[in-house]
Every structure is written in structure tokens, then in C-alpha cells.
Design a protein around this motif. Sequence first.
Motif, mmCIF file in Angstrom:
data_model
loop_
_atom_site.group_PDB
_atom_site.id
_atom_site.type_symbol
_atom_site.label_atom_id
_atom_site.label_comp_id
_atom_site.label_asym_id
_atom_site.label_seq_id
_atom_site.Cartn_x
_atom_site.Cartn_y
_atom_site.Cartn_z
ATOM 1 N N MET A 189 0.849 -1.169 0.000
ATOM 2 C CA MET A 189 0.000 0.000 0.000
ATOM 3 C C MET A 189 0.896 1.234 0.000
ATOM 4 N N THR A 190 0.532 2.214 -0.807
ATOM 5 C CA THR A 190 1.275 3.465 -0.869
ATOM 6 C C THR A 190 0.683 4.463 0.114
ATOM 7 N N ALA A 191 1.399 5.556 0.322
ATOM 8 C CA ALA A 191 0.919 6.605 1.220
ATOM 9 C C ALA A 191 -0.404 7.166 0.703
ATOM 10 N N ARG A 192 -1.256 7.563 1.614
ATOM 11 C CA ARG A 192 -2.567 8.118 1.286
ATOM 12 C C ARG A 192 -2.675 9.529 1.812
ATOM 13 N N LYS A 193 -3.481 10.336 1.144
ATOM 14 C CA LYS A 193 -3.747 11.706 1.573
ATOM 15 C C LYS A 193 -4.718 11.684 2.749
ATOM 16 N N GLY A 194 -4.434 12.474 3.766
ATOM 17 C CA GLY A 194 -5.308 12.538 4.933
ATOM 18 C C GLY A 194 -6.715 12.987 4.592
ATOM 19 N N LYS A 195 -6.856 13.809 3.553
ATOM 20 C CA LYS A 195 -8.182 14.293 3.169
ATOM 21 C C LYS A 195 -9.077 13.188 2.635
ATOM 22 N N ILE A 207 -11.875 4.564 5.202
ATOM 23 C CA ILE A 207 -10.411 4.556 5.264
ATOM 24 C C ILE A 207 -9.918 4.047 3.908
ATOM 25 N N PRO A 208 -9.317 4.928 3.102
ATOM 26 C CA PRO A 208 -8.937 4.554 1.740
ATOM 27 C C PRO A 208 -8.051 3.309 1.687
ATOM 28 N N GLU A 209 -8.367 2.420 0.765
ATOM 29 C CA GLU A 209 -7.637 1.178 0.508
ATOM 30 C C GLU A 209 -7.525 0.271 1.726
ATOM 31 N N PHE A 210 -8.388 0.474 2.713
ATOM 32 C CA PHE A 210 -8.396 -0.353 3.921
ATOM 33 C C PHE A 210 -9.785 -0.909 4.165
ATOM 34 N N GLY A 211 -10.758 0.005 4.263
ATOM 35 C CA GLY A 211 -12.116 -0.447 4.496
ATOM 36 C C GLY A 211 -12.999 0.641 5.062
ATOM 37 N N THR A 212 -14.164 0.230 5.525
ATOM 38 C CA THR A 212 -15.153 1.145 6.082
ATOM 39 C C THR A 212 -15.599 0.638 7.448
#
Length: 135
Positions: free
Chosen positions: A1-7, A93-98
Motif C-alpha cells: 500500500m502506498t501513502a494516502r492523503k489525509g483528506k 479509510i482509503p484502501e483499507f475499508g469502512t
Amino acid sequence: MTARKGKDLLIKIDDGGSFVTVAGLRARRLAFNAESVDITDAESSGRWRELLGGAGVQRAALSGGGLFKDQTSDALARSVFFASEIRDWQVVIPEFGTVTGPFQIVALEYAGRHDGEMTFEIAMESAGELQFAAV
């Protein structure tokens, strides 16, 4: 997984039929906690602490802060707070789940300087079982 934007971490509230994103947030946080149950006694091996698995209380805290925009989600959060209502909330939560489940707003703060924008802080505590759906 790459870094994600906090927004891209989104906090949403159930408006009675769908989830709407809380507007104006600059910062968001979701924290999970679990209490431990200590079962250490005089016969514990090597005097090491022992814990009882699956016995403690689990909880989650959800918070955010940002710009007051006086949009639909702001009005909804305000009315839910003053009614002491427990509503379903959702955290994406991007690329993780809800994470979805009931939360109660335990703090709602507004602030503003004479030479700046109006801001708000919101804090919620879980009020029941949460569901996690992986991406």
C-alpha cells in the motif's frame, strides 16, 4: 500500500437514508481501544502478568475539526448533539475499508478569531457494536 492523503479519510453521518460527509473537516481521527482484564495471581508463571482474552470492553473514539461551513451536515450534527441522539456514522479509510456503527457526539465546539475563519471540533464515542468492511 502506498501513502494516502489525509483528506481521503472521510467521516460521514446517517441523515436518515444515506450517509453524508461531514463538511469542512481539516483533520480526522479514529481510535480503537480495548480494556484488558488482569487475571494474574500468586501462581502466575515467573510473576508475569496474565490477561483474560476476549473479556475487556472495546470502544472507538471518532473526532475531527475544521471549518464551519453551515452546510447540511453541520446542521445535522448540531441537531443530533442537542437531542443527545445516537446515530450511525461511517468512516471511510482509503484502501483499507469502512467502519460503520452507532456513535454519540460527546463534544461539539465552535471557535473563531476576529481576523480569521470560524472553526469547529467534534468528538464522538461508540455506542454499540461496530462493523468493518474491508476494501
